[in-house]
Design a protein around this motif. Structure first.
Motif, PDB file in Angstrom:
ATOM      1  N   VAL B 114       0.829  -1.208   0.000  1.00  0.00           N
ATOM      2  CA  VAL B 114       0.000   0.000   0.000  1.00  0.00           C
ATOM      3  C   VAL B 114       0.865   1.261   0.000  1.00  0.00           C
ATOM      4  CG1 VAL B 114      -1.614   1.339   1.395  1.00  0.00           C
ATOM      5  CG2 VAL B 114      -1.991  -1.111   1.069  1.00  0.00           C
ATOM      6  N   ALA B 115       1.901   1.285   0.837  1.00  0.00           N
ATOM      7  CA  ALA B 115       2.737   2.481   0.952  1.00  0.00           C
ATOM      8  C   ALA B 115       3.459   2.772  -0.367  1.00  0.00           C
ATOM      9  CB  ALA B 115       3.763   2.293   2.074  1.00  0.00           C
ATOM     10  N   PHE B 116       3.962   1.743  -0.998  1.00  0.00           N
ATOM     11  CA  PHE B 116       4.697   1.971  -2.249  1.00  0.00           C
ATOM     12  C   PHE B 116       3.749   2.318  -3.394  1.00  0.00           C
ATOM     13  CE2 PHE B 116       9.247   1.404  -1.765  1.00  0.00           C
ATOM     14  CZ  PHE B 116       9.326   0.986  -0.436  1.00  0.00           C
ATOM     15  N   ALA B 117       2.554   1.731  -3.405  1.00  0.00           N
ATOM     16  CA  ALA B 117       1.589   2.111  -4.454  1.00  0.00           C
ATOM     17  C   ALA B 117       1.239   3.592  -4.328  1.00  0.00           C
ATOM     18  CB  ALA B 117       0.330   1.243  -4.352  1.00  0.00           C
ATOM     19  N   PRO B 142      -2.223  -2.226  -5.370  1.00  0.00           N
ATOM     20  CA  PRO B 142      -1.878  -3.600  -4.997  1.00  0.00           C
ATOM     21  C   PRO B 142      -3.038  -4.531  -5.339  1.00  0.00           C
ATOM     22  CG  PRO B 142      -2.484  -2.341  -3.038  1.00  0.00           C
ATOM     23  CD  PRO B 142      -2.673  -1.427  -4.220  1.00  0.00           C
ATOM     24  N   PRO B 143      -3.055  -5.145  -6.527  1.00  0.00           N
ATOM     25  CA  PRO B 143      -4.227  -5.945  -6.929  1.00  0.00           C
ATOM     26  C   PRO B 143      -4.425  -7.157  -6.038  1.00  0.00           C
ATOM     27  CG  PRO B 143      -2.420  -6.258  -8.482  1.00  0.00           C
ATOM     28  CD  PRO B 143      -1.997  -5.177  -7.543  1.00  0.00           C
ATOM     29  N   GLN B 144      -3.366  -7.573  -5.346  1.00  0.00           N
ATOM     30  CA  GLN B 144      -3.495  -8.744  -4.465  1.00  0.00           C
ATOM     31  C   GLN B 144      -4.312  -8.425  -3.212  1.00  0.00           C
ATOM     32  OE1 GLN B 144      -0.875  -6.845  -4.981  1.00  0.00           O
ATOM     33  NE2 GLN B 144       0.775  -7.097  -3.506  1.00  0.00           N
ATOM     34  N   LEU B 145      -4.596  -7.142  -3.003  1.00  0.00           N
ATOM     35  CA  LEU B 145      -5.368  -6.701  -1.834  1.00  0.00           C
ATOM     36  C   LEU B 145      -6.514  -5.814  -2.333  1.00  0.00           C
ATOM     37  CD1 LEU B 145      -2.180  -5.699   0.170  1.00  0.00           C
ATOM     38  CD2 LEU B 145      -3.662  -7.644   0.725  1.00  0.00           C
ATOM     39  N   PRO B 146      -7.562  -6.426  -2.863  1.00  0.00           N
ATOM     40  CA  PRO B 146      -8.588  -5.639  -3.574  1.00  0.00           C
ATOM     41  C   PRO B 146      -9.197  -4.504  -2.758  1.00  0.00           C
ATOM     42  CG  PRO B 146      -8.885  -7.975  -3.984  1.00  0.00           C
ATOM     43  CD  PRO B 146      -7.832  -7.871  -2.922  1.00  0.00           C
ATOM     44  N   LEU B 179     -13.566 -11.974  -5.512  1.00  0.00           N
ATOM     45  CA  LEU B 179     -12.607 -11.341  -4.608  1.00  0.00           C
ATOM     46  C   LEU B 179     -12.333  -9.899  -5.032  1.00  0.00           C
ATOM     47  CD1 LEU B 179      -9.993 -14.239  -4.442  1.00  0.00           C
ATOM     48  CD2 LEU B 179     -11.484 -13.502  -2.577  1.00  0.00           C
ATOM     49  N   PHE B 180     -12.470  -9.634  -6.353  1.00  0.00           N
ATOM     50  CA  PHE B 180     -12.112  -8.313  -6.887  1.00  0.00           C
ATOM     51  C   PHE B 180     -13.289  -7.345  -6.961  1.00  0.00           C
ATOM     52  CE2 PHE B 180      -8.693 -11.015  -8.604  1.00  0.00           C
ATOM     53  CZ  PHE B 180      -7.602 -10.310  -8.132  1.00  0.00           C
ATOM     54  N   ARG B 181     -14.443  -7.724  -6.416  1.00  0.00           N
ATOM     55  CA  ARG B 181     -15.602  -6.824  -6.514  1.00  0.00           C
ATOM     56  C   ARG B 181     -15.298  -5.410  -5.996  1.00  0.00           C
ATOM     57  NH1 ARG B 181     -20.047 -10.289  -7.703  1.00  0.00           N
ATOM     58  NH2 ARG B 181     -19.143 -11.120  -9.598  1.00  0.00           N
ATOM     59  N   PRO B 182     -14.589  -5.277  -4.829  1.00  0.00           N
ATOM     60  CA  PRO B 182     -14.307  -3.908  -4.355  1.00  0.00           C
ATOM     61  C   PRO B 182     -13.489  -3.107  -5.364  1.00  0.00           C
ATOM     62  CG  PRO B 182     -13.782  -5.537  -2.659  1.00  0.00           C
ATOM     63  CD  PRO B 182     -14.084  -6.299  -3.911  1.00  0.00           C
ATOM     64  N   LEU B 183     -12.599  -3.791  -6.060  1.00  0.00           N
ATOM     65  CA  LEU B 183     -11.768  -3.120  -7.064  1.00  0.00           C
ATOM     66  C   LEU B 183     -12.625  -2.636  -8.233  1.00  0.00           C
ATOM     67  CD1 LEU B 183      -8.808  -2.563  -7.985  1.00  0.00           C
ATOM     68  CD2 LEU B 183      -8.815  -4.842  -8.993  1.00  0.00           C
TER      69      LEU B 183
END
Lengths: 361, 365
Positions: B114-117, B142-146, B179-183
């Motif tokens: 998150v910080a680097f994104a 960070p797509p791994q953390l939607p 899993l990606f709905r929030p994204l």
């Protein structure tokens, strides 16, 4: 109950003899294999059974992926009765030769078990299918995840020339060009047998390069991507430089994806060839020399003319082999498989002559 | 064979070219220090951790940098001056879309991801978007953390310079997954384009059968990963749930698309009862929602076959011009594609399709 097509209903629709490059024979029940297994593996099966990779439990539509009308009247799984296969396929569609691709048992995680089951399956194929039915030929089932064990089974069983091919699967534990599979290819070449790569399998990885899909439609459609990665691997690893007489048959993978894949590989080769100095020719040249393709499931372009364009772009009309995929639900009937009317000469080559040349019928 | 129309892209009228795939690279982890929380600055200074890789390409591969694109003080793509000199000015680019390939998806530590994104996005705003009006940007997430990706989209999504969210083609789970709905909700909420780009470092292998040995294989095989992503997004009903979603496939190639649509349509005809929310043939969804950049061209041996393939796409609205600067491919769309097309289609590819996709306003005159 679905209607069964009998010989009387279908034979008037069929003209010349056909060679079917993809037929699935199955055990009537798991117990039917036991007489062919050594005692210690019979015991293991009784105490444990077989286990492969998990995470493949998609809700699907057809039990055993079979046509509704393919369940033998006397019981057992679709594809498990020779009598019914004769009636419903060999006689009904005037099949001159048919290649059995038995999809049982070679992908177990225990490689020694895989080898024992493969040998038992092959002996069962001889006794139950090849001896009683002269129109049938079979692919050798091998423990493909161990190159040495697979080579040993090829050397043992290939003396029976009714085995006309070695059977691999589209999803393996490593890409098929990797060196662990090379002893298997060496044995296939030594015994003058092509390698058939069939739809299916699981090597334990997600089914796509983008992770695990949720639905069977993605699994099923995704097989085209699995085949493409195997072509990429076989070409780029230099398998065809190492084994210049190796022949590969892609079974039930479709083929419309192959021209664009050849274009992409050739384009990438233009930039990245320094990484693969073992390659001496364009990727598309290896593909057109070493690959054969069965027709089912036939891609259906939007417009009929595009099917002809596809065949032109493919440039492999002498490498296409007709297949029904009997008894599976996506069966292609010989008189309905092509979305266009083919030139009669081309049709004869695809329906019979190409297979005769490859398998030396 | 069609005869070239004689109109070369280099002499196209000003304002007539939109470049949909240009790469800005983070020159070094120190360049992110002004945008990172002090914790991570200290951590980078005191530990072996130096952030993520600046690209998904092998650093020395012949596709990674075209001649002259490597500045003296950083990796290719890290200099705005060079981008102006090599792309924006000589081609007369009206707008170029930046796709920063900083490999956030390789960072397994969620706080670091998150910080680097966030740092990369603030760096993009300050050092690219605010300095050059011809540039638009893609939000790195960070797509791994939607959930956290969605939060980052909401944090910077209203900046007028951002027009897209960048998603690496290779992913831990296919992007259609719920899993990606929030994204997808965040992309929809901010009216951004989902840009799926070549590459990715999710940890799982790029092939259904594991890891290939060569980069050549991964490069050629990336087309299959894009195919799997499309299969997922359509099958999972993302485009039914978010009917105005726009997707750009970046550096994907496009010659594979007709064959993929034929196969996928056939599968849908046979298996649609498994995905009853998919109401139309997959190709109809793809033609409505998905666009693709023309680089790499993956061109067949003859121009005639290339034009046949473009015709098989079944729509003039799908293709977007892109240079993929500073990467280097065999074919150059400006030389090998555009001159052979009818002017109406060439114009769509040069700028009209991109203008519609990214909602860019027409420059007067």
């Amino acid at each position: 109950m679905a209607t069964t097509l009998t010989r009387e209903q279908t034979r008037t629709r069929v003209k010349p003899a056909v060679i079917d490059g993809d037929i699935h024979n199955d055990l009537p029940s798991p117990q039917a294999l036991l007489p062919f297994l050594p005692a210690e593996w019979r015991d293991y099966h009784a105490r444990f059974g077989t286990f492969g990779y998990s995470a493949t439990a998609y809700p699907r539509i057809n039990p055993n992926a079979a046509r509704h009308d393919a369940w033998p009247p006397g019981g057992g799984n679709p594809g498990s009765s020779l009598t019914f296969m004769r009636e419903q396929l060999l006689d009904a569609w005037n099949i001159e030769y048919g290649i059995l691709n038995c999809l049982i048992g070679a992908g177990a995680r225990r490689l020694d078990q895989s080898a024992a089951v493969a040998q038992a399956i092959n002996e069962w194929q001889v006794a139950t299918w090849l001896d009683p039915e002269p129109r049938l030929r079979a692919s050798l089932v091998v423990p493909y995840e161990d190159g040495q064990l697979a080579a040993a089974e090829i050397d043992r069983a290939a003396r029976d020339r009714r085995f006309v091919q070695v059977l691999l699967i589209a999803r393996t534990a490593e890409p098929l060009g990797r060196r662990k599979y090379w002893p298997l290819y060496e044995a296939a070449v030594r015994n003058d047998l092509p390698i058939g790569i069939h739809f299916g399998g699981s090597g334990g990885f997600p089914f796509t390069g983008a992770g695990r899909p949720s639905y069977y439609i993605e699994d099923h459609a995704g097989m085209a991507q699995a085949f493409q990665s195997q072509v990429v691997s076989l070409v780029c690893e230099g398998v065809f430089e190492q084994f210049p007489t190796l022949k590969i048959v892609m079974i039930e993978g479709g083929f419309a994806w192959l021209p664009p894949l050849m274009w992409r590989l050739d384009a990438a080769y233009g930039r990245l060839r320094a990484e693969t100095p073992h390659l001496k020719r364009l990727p598309s040249e290896y593909i057109r020399e070493h690959f054969w393709i069965t027709t089912q499931p036939m891609e259906e372009p939007t417009k009929p003319a595009q099917f002809h364009q596809l065949l032109d772009q493919l440039g492999m009309s002498d490498r296409l082999i007709f297949a029904t995929d009997y008894p599976h639900w996506d069966f292609d009937a010989p008189d309905q498989a092509f979305p266009v009317r083919l030139d009669p000469d081309l049709e004869r080559r695809i329906m019979a002559d190409n297979a005769k040349g490859l398998y030396k019928f | 064979m069609l005869v070239p129309s004689g109109e070369a892209i280099a002499v196209a009228a000003p304002g007539a070219l939109i470049d949909c795939d240009v790469h800005n690279a983070v020159p070094s982890v120190e360049a992110l220090f002004p945008y990172l929380p002090r914790y991570w600055v200290e951590h980078v200074q005191q530990s072996v951790f130096k952030g993520a890789g600046s690209t998904y390409y092998p650093p020395n591969a012949p596709v990674t940098a075209r001649p002259g694109s490597i500045p003296p003080d950083g990796p290719p793509g890290s200099s705005l001056v060079l981008l102006r000199d090599q792309v924006l000015d000589p081609l007369g680019v009206e707008v170029a879309i930046l796709n920063c390939l900083y490999a956030i998806d390789s960072l397994r530590n969620p706080e670091a991801a998150v910080a680097f994104a966030s740092a990369v996005n603030d760096w993009q705003i300050a050092e690219w978007l605010d300095r050059e009006p011809r540039l638009r940007g893609s939000i790195v997430v960070p797509p791994q953390l939607p959930e956290l990706a969605a939060r980052e989209i909401d944090r910077v999504g209203d900046h007028p310079g951002f027009v897209q969210v960048l998603l690496p083609a290779r992913s831990e789970h296919p992007y259609g997954s719920r899993l990606f709905r929030p994204l997808w909700e965040a992309i929809d909420r901010r009216k951004l384009v989902a840009g799926i780009h070549f590459g990715g470092a999710p940890g799982n292998p790029p092939f259904p059968s594991g890891w290939p040995s060569h980069y050549f294989e991964e490069y050629a095989g990336m087309a299959q990963v894009f195919q799997s992503q499309l299969a997922s997004i359509v099958s999972e009903g993302v485009l039914d749930l978010f009917p105005t979603t726009r997707i750009a496939l970046l550096e994907s190639g496009f010659t594979w698309l007709p064959a993929f649509m034929w196969r996928f349509d056939k599968e849908w005809r046979n298996l649609r009862q498994l995905v009853p929310w998919v109401k139309r043939a997959p190709s109809a969804y793809i033609r409505e929602h998905v666009r693709l950049t023309v680089q790499p061209l993956d061109s067949p041996p003859t121009t005639e076959e290339l034009l046949t393939t473009i015709e098989e796409l079944g729509s003039d609205d799908l293709l977007l011009f892109a240079t993929d600067y500073p990467h280097r491919h065999r074919a150059d769309p400006a030389r090998d594609l555009l001159p052979y097309l009818p002017e109406t289609l060439a114009r769509k590819i040069r700028h009209e399709n991109a203008r519609a996709l990214y909602g860019l306003t027409v420059v007067a005159g």
